[in-house]
Scaffold this active site. Structure first.
Site: not given
Ligand code: SF4
Length: 237
Positions: A114-115, A225
């Site tokens: 996700c990051c 991240c």
């Molecule tokens: S911190 Fe990273 S894992 Fe969490 S929502 Fe934001 S992008 Fe996604």
């Protein structure tokens, strides 16, 4: 101050230098890098306290210095509003994000991925589009367990320097600087947060580790991240 000198580990300076000496050192680091890189020196701004301190320092060096903000769909409403205010104050701040579709709740099932998609990719876009040769960050070695091994100047990617001009500042020194200079800060700090990120991955936490409230309950707890640990230029997708 020689570039080679600041490539060395400077952690002992965390205790050795006082607040004023640290501010002076940070300004000199930015000044020297700006002299060398000119408009290809760009400040990354996460809208947290460390970023707005570095942004203020950079603006003291030259009002011409540009910056970029990386935002995600999961940033809290307070951070989104603060971003709009900061961009209105400083139109030379460009905003980058990635709106591609991702699986539902990827931040729970695979926060690293996700990051990578929502944060690391837009930073790579910013570096490319803005012609960055030196990016400036608010990273500090006193923030938590994952941040002790960094240096003031790093070259994770060949051809792209990273300058961490407040690396040796304590948390309280950041607040000291912001208060003394009347710098606008993200209102979430007023609620008790100490480290800010996306809403689902950031909680209010106490204790020595400033980043302990990040990614609680996942393998990434208190972690990174990826923008400070992954290559930004020479990478494979
Ligand atoms: S911190 Fe990273 S894992 Fe969490 S929502 Fe934001 S992008 Fe996604």
């Amino acid at each position: 101050m020689l570039i080679e000198e600041v490539r060395e580990n400077v952690v002992e300076l965390v205790e050795k230098l006082n607040f004023a000496e640290k501010v002076d050192r940070s300004l000199k680091l930015i000044e020297q890098a700006y002299k060398e890189f000119g408009s290809s020196l760009v400040v990354a701004n996460s809208l947290g306290k460390d970023s707005v301190a570095v942004w203020h320092l950079a603006k003291r060096v030259s009002p011409e210095i540009r910056g970029f903000i990386v935002t995600t769909r999961f940033k809290p409403p307070e951070t989104k509003r603060f971003m709009v205010e900061e961009v209105a104050r400083y139109p030379e701040l460009r905003v980058f994000s990635n709106d591609e579709e991702i699986p539902d709740k990827l931040y729970e099932t695979d926060p690293d991925r996700c990051c990578e998609i929502l944060k690391v990719k837009p930073i790579r876009d910013a570096v490319k589009e803005m012609g960055v040769k030196c990016w400036v960050t608010g990273l500090r070695c006193t923030e938590g367990r994952t941040r002790t091994g960094f240096k003031e100047i790093e070259e994770r990617d060949e051809g792209l320097l990273k300058l961490n001009p407040i690396l040796i500042w304590y948390e309280r020194e950041v607040w000291e600087y912001l208060a003394l200079n009347n710098v606008h800060v993200n209102p979430l700090y007023g609620k008790g947060y100490r480290s800010l990120g996306c809403g689902p991955c950031t909680k209010i936490a106490q204790g020595a580790d400033e980043r302990a409230g990040r990614w609680i309950g996942t393998s990434k707890c208190g972690g990174e991240c990826g923008i400070h640990t992954k290559p930004l230029l020479n990478y494979q997708t």
